[in-house]
Scaffold this motif. Sequence first.
Motif, PDB file in Angstrom:
ATOM      1  N   GLY A  26      -0.869  14.648 -70.207  1.00  0.00           N
ATOM      2  CA  GLY A  26       0.403  14.860 -69.550  1.00  0.00           C
ATOM      3  C   GLY A  26       0.870  16.271 -69.274  1.00  0.00           C
ATOM      4  N   GLY A  27       0.149  17.302 -69.752  1.00  0.00           N
ATOM      5  CA  GLY A  27       0.581  18.652 -69.459  1.00  0.00           C
ATOM      6  C   GLY A  27       1.780  19.074 -70.290  1.00  0.00           C
ATOM      7  N   TYR A  28       2.378  20.232 -69.920  1.00  0.00           N
ATOM      8  CA  TYR A  28       3.541  20.667 -70.708  1.00  0.00           C
ATOM      9  C   TYR A  28       4.718  21.101 -69.836  1.00  0.00           C
ATOM     10  CZ  TYR A  28       1.453  25.469 -70.444  1.00  0.00           C
ATOM     11  OH  TYR A  28       0.917  26.672 -70.052  1.00  0.00           O
ATOM     12  N   ASN A  29       4.886  20.457 -68.699  1.00  0.00           N
ATOM     13  CA  ASN A  29       6.081  20.679 -67.887  1.00  0.00           C
ATOM     14  C   ASN A  29       6.364  19.412 -67.100  1.00  0.00           C
ATOM     15  OD1 ASN A  29       8.239  21.933 -66.537  1.00  0.00           O
ATOM     16  ND2 ASN A  29       6.911  22.684 -64.904  1.00  0.00           N
ATOM     17  N   ILE A  30       7.469  18.750 -67.408  1.00  0.00           N
ATOM     18  CA  ILE A  30       7.774  17.492 -66.708  1.00  0.00           C
ATOM     19  C   ILE A  30       8.435  17.714 -65.350  1.00  0.00           C
ATOM     20  CG2 ILE A  30       7.958  16.161 -68.840  1.00  0.00           C
ATOM     21  CD1 ILE A  30      11.028  16.244 -68.460  1.00  0.00           C
ATOM     22  N   THR A  69      12.735  32.818 -64.662  1.00  0.00           N
ATOM     23  CA  THR A  69      11.914  31.686 -64.258  1.00  0.00           C
ATOM     24  C   THR A  69      11.130  31.164 -65.453  1.00  0.00           C
ATOM     25  OG1 THR A  69      11.675  32.428 -61.965  1.00  0.00           O
ATOM     26  CG2 THR A  69       9.964  30.971 -62.815  1.00  0.00           C
ATOM     27  N   THR A  70      11.086  29.829 -65.591  1.00  0.00           N
ATOM     28  CA  THR A  70      10.384  29.229 -66.714  1.00  0.00           C
ATOM     29  C   THR A  70      10.050  27.780 -66.392  1.00  0.00           C
ATOM     30  OG1 THR A  70      10.455  28.991 -69.128  1.00  0.00           O
ATOM     31  CG2 THR A  70      12.461  28.451 -67.934  1.00  0.00           C
ATOM     32  N   PHE A  71       9.514  27.043 -67.366  1.00  0.00           N
ATOM     33  CA  PHE A  71       9.297  25.604 -67.260  1.00  0.00           C
ATOM     34  C   PHE A  71      10.393  24.877 -68.041  1.00  0.00           C
ATOM     35  CE2 PHE A  71       4.516  26.703 -67.378  1.00  0.00           C
ATOM     36  CZ  PHE A  71       4.483  26.894 -66.003  1.00  0.00           C
ATOM     37  N   ILE A  72      10.634  23.626 -67.687  1.00  0.00           N
ATOM     38  CA  ILE A  72      11.463  22.776 -68.539  1.00  0.00           C
ATOM     39  C   ILE A  72      10.749  22.532 -69.858  1.00  0.00           C
ATOM     40  CG2 ILE A  72      12.180  20.355 -68.851  1.00  0.00           C
ATOM     41  CD1 ILE A  72      14.301  21.881 -67.450  1.00  0.00           C
ATOM     42  N   VAL A 106      13.644  43.463 -58.690  1.00  0.00           N
ATOM     43  CA  VAL A 106      13.074  42.430 -59.555  1.00  0.00           C
ATOM     44  C   VAL A 106      13.680  41.087 -59.152  1.00  0.00           C
ATOM     45  CG1 VAL A 106      12.852  41.563 -61.911  1.00  0.00           C
ATOM     46  CG2 VAL A 106      12.704  44.016 -61.468  1.00  0.00           C
ATOM     47  N   SER A 107      12.831  40.148 -58.730  1.00  0.00           N
ATOM     48  CA  SER A 107      13.341  38.825 -58.341  1.00  0.00           C
ATOM     49  C   SER A 107      13.655  37.980 -59.564  1.00  0.00           C
ATOM     50  CB  SER A 107      12.339  38.101 -57.444  1.00  0.00           C
ATOM     51  OG  SER A 107      11.064  38.039 -58.046  1.00  0.00           O
ATOM     52  N   SER A 108      12.830  38.080 -60.610  1.00  0.00           N
ATOM     53  CA  SER A 108      13.110  37.382 -61.866  1.00  0.00           C
ATOM     54  C   SER A 108      12.160  37.875 -62.942  1.00  0.00           C
ATOM     55  CB  SER A 108      12.984  35.862 -61.710  1.00  0.00           C
ATOM     56  OG  SER A 108      11.631  35.449 -61.733  1.00  0.00           O
ATOM     57  N   PHE A 109      12.527  37.600 -64.174  1.00  0.00           N
ATOM     58  CA  PHE A 109      11.584  37.667 -65.285  1.00  0.00           C
ATOM     59  C   PHE A 109      10.983  36.274 -65.438  1.00  0.00           C
ATOM     60  CE2 PHE A 109      14.332  41.274 -66.428  1.00  0.00           C
ATOM     61  CZ  PHE A 109      13.358  42.243 -66.653  1.00  0.00           C
ATOM     62  N   LEU A 110       9.675  36.222 -65.736  1.00  0.00           N
ATOM     63  CA  LEU A 110       8.951  34.953 -65.670  1.00  0.00           C
ATOM     64  C   LEU A 110       8.122  34.718 -66.920  1.00  0.00           C
ATOM     65  CD1 LEU A 110       7.409  32.567 -64.141  1.00  0.00           C
ATOM     66  CD2 LEU A 110       5.899  34.354 -63.259  1.00  0.00           C
ATOM     67  N   LEU A 111       8.244  33.522 -67.491  1.00  0.00           N
ATOM     68  CA  LEU A 111       7.269  32.989 -68.437  1.00  0.00           C
ATOM     69  C   LEU A 111       7.474  31.484 -68.514  1.00  0.00           C
ATOM     70  CD1 LEU A 111       4.919  33.723 -70.335  1.00  0.00           C
ATOM     71  CD2 LEU A 111       6.552  33.574 -72.220  1.00  0.00           C
ATOM     72  N   GLY A 112       6.373  30.736 -68.374  1.00  0.00           N
ATOM     73  CA  GLY A 112       6.480  29.278 -68.371  1.00  0.00           C
ATOM     74  C   GLY A 112       7.084  28.736 -69.651  1.00  0.00           C
ATOM     75  N   GLY A 113       6.469  29.014 -70.774  1.00  0.00           N
ATOM     76  CA  GLY A 113       7.044  28.626 -72.049  1.00  0.00           C
ATOM     77  C   GLY A 113       6.749  27.193 -72.462  1.00  0.00           C
ATOM     78  N   HIS A 114       7.038  26.922 -73.742  1.00  0.00           N
ATOM     79  CA  HIS A 114       6.814  25.602 -74.353  1.00  0.00           C
ATOM     80  C   HIS A 114       8.109  25.148 -75.025  1.00  0.00           C
ATOM     81  CE1 HIS A 114       2.356  25.579 -73.948  1.00  0.00           C
ATOM     82  NE2 HIS A 114       2.509  26.885 -73.989  1.00  0.00           N
ATOM     83  N   HIS A 115       9.156  25.000 -74.232  1.00  0.00           N
ATOM     84  CA  HIS A 115      10.496  24.799 -74.775  1.00  0.00           C
ATOM     85  C   HIS A 115      10.710  23.431 -75.417  1.00  0.00           C
ATOM     86  CE1 HIS A 115      11.085  28.541 -72.804  1.00  0.00           C
ATOM     87  NE2 HIS A 115      11.117  28.043 -71.589  1.00  0.00           N
ATOM     88  N   LEU A 116       9.830  22.481 -75.158  1.00  0.00           N
ATOM     89  CA  LEU A 116       9.934  21.149 -75.768  1.00  0.00           C
ATOM     90  C   LEU A 116       8.706  20.829 -76.622  1.00  0.00           C
ATOM     91  CD1 LEU A 116      11.284  19.096 -72.703  1.00  0.00           C
ATOM     92  CD2 LEU A 116      12.581  20.452 -74.363  1.00  0.00           C
ATOM     93  N   GLU A 176       9.983  26.460 -62.594  1.00  0.00           N
ATOM     94  CA  GLU A 176       8.742  26.269 -61.837  1.00  0.00           C
ATOM     95  C   GLU A 176       8.348  24.801 -61.838  1.00  0.00           C
ATOM     96  OE1 GLU A 176       5.274  28.877 -61.416  1.00  0.00           O
ATOM     97  OE2 GLU A 176       6.028  29.820 -63.254  1.00  0.00           O
ATOM     98  N   ASN A 177       7.719  24.367 -60.750  1.00  0.00           N
ATOM     99  CA  ASN A 177       7.386  22.945 -60.613  1.00  0.00           C
ATOM    100  C   ASN A 177       5.910  22.636 -60.797  1.00  0.00           C
ATOM    101  OD1 ASN A 177       7.774  24.287 -57.783  1.00  0.00           O
ATOM    102  ND2 ASN A 177       6.329  22.641 -57.372  1.00  0.00           N
ATOM    103  N   CYS A 178       5.229  23.420 -61.633  1.00  0.00           N
ATOM    104  CA  CYS A 178       3.821  23.178 -61.931  1.00  0.00           C
ATOM    105  C   CYS A 178       3.696  22.208 -63.110  1.00  0.00           C
ATOM    106  CB  CYS A 178       3.126  24.491 -62.275  1.00  0.00           C
ATOM    107  SG  CYS A 178       1.397  24.310 -62.747  1.00  0.00           S
ATOM    108  N   PRO A 179       2.833  21.185 -63.031  1.00  0.00           N
ATOM    109  CA  PRO A 179       2.697  20.242 -64.153  1.00  0.00           C
ATOM    110  C   PRO A 179       1.994  20.819 -65.365  1.00  0.00           C
ATOM    111  CG  PRO A 179       1.137  19.686 -62.407  1.00  0.00           C
ATOM    112  CD  PRO A 179       2.047  20.761 -61.854  1.00  0.00           C
ATOM    113  N   MET A 180       1.223  21.887 -65.208  1.00  0.00           N
ATOM    114  CA  MET A 180       0.548  22.542 -66.333  1.00  0.00           C
ATOM    115  C   MET A 180      -0.265  21.537 -67.142  1.00  0.00           C
ATOM    116  SD  MET A 180       1.204  25.650 -65.767  1.00  0.00           S
ATOM    117  CE  MET A 180       0.425  26.339 -67.195  1.00  0.00           C
TER     118      MET A 180
END
Length: 292
Positions: A156-160, A107-110, A67-77, A146-150
């Motif tokens: 503005g999306g949900y990942n800066i 792995t996630t989003f800021i 397993v390289s990582s567990f992944l979910l982008g998320g809405h942390h802000l 992850e570096n996706c702007p979503m």
Amino acid sequence: MKIGFINACLSELTFEEQLKWAHANGFGYIEIHTAPRTLKVNLKKIAADKGEAHRFKELLAEYELTVSSFLLGGHHLHPDKERRIASQQHLKDMILAAEALDVPYVTTFIGRDHRLTVKDNYELVKQNWLELMRFAEAHGRKIAIENCPMLEEWPGGYNIAFSPENWEEIFNLIPSDSLGLNFDPSHLAWLGIDYIAALKNFASKVFLTQAKDTEVMQDKLNQKGILGEGWWRYRLPGLGQVDWGKFINTLYELGYDGPVTIEHEDPVWEGSLDKIQRGLAFSHKYLSQFLV
């Protein structure tokens, strides 16, 4: 380096069926997507039950996969407090499951409050991410952003964390050796950013890499302009405009020896399990030519 893939695209299979197919087709890694619609494992049970964690490890060993990582982008802000708290709790659940299984990364989003400018979000980064990183460090895990702007949420999306300028500011605000990047060149490609230069400039922060391509359809771009929609689309590696030979060679030059993880979001190779699997197999074969 070995090739892996994010398992979300095979969500109609059981987890063991995913592992069996991955092993039979030469993959060495699997990145586990943890959205409710795709999650095939119980994160909380893995974290709390040593027997469950042991069974999980045995299953991975049987099929010779890591397993390289567990992944979910998320809405942390996210501006909605309940949604923000739930997102951060899910990140903590991933961290605890990763600890139980000796998986180094999640792995996630800021994240982003999509109503605010990037600059105005930096204060939210400090308010939320200092504590999140303390939690990750306390459990010996690293977080790969992850570096996706979503851009699904406007404005503005949900990942800066979508550009080198923003990465630098985030890493200055959160000076942790346990915070880095899950580097995906496909997003930088359509944003007009030199992904090779970015890879070199942030080499020490590249924890993981995702392999997804981008196809810019120049005829549509000529008609719509960069502010229009539908002039680019994600493709499987080898079917877009990312120079994978140069990208992987640069990884070797920088000393990276981790997974290269295919993320399947290619609309041409969706629609059936057979097409998805054939697409993954194609990109595995394509990327393999650059590995030594």
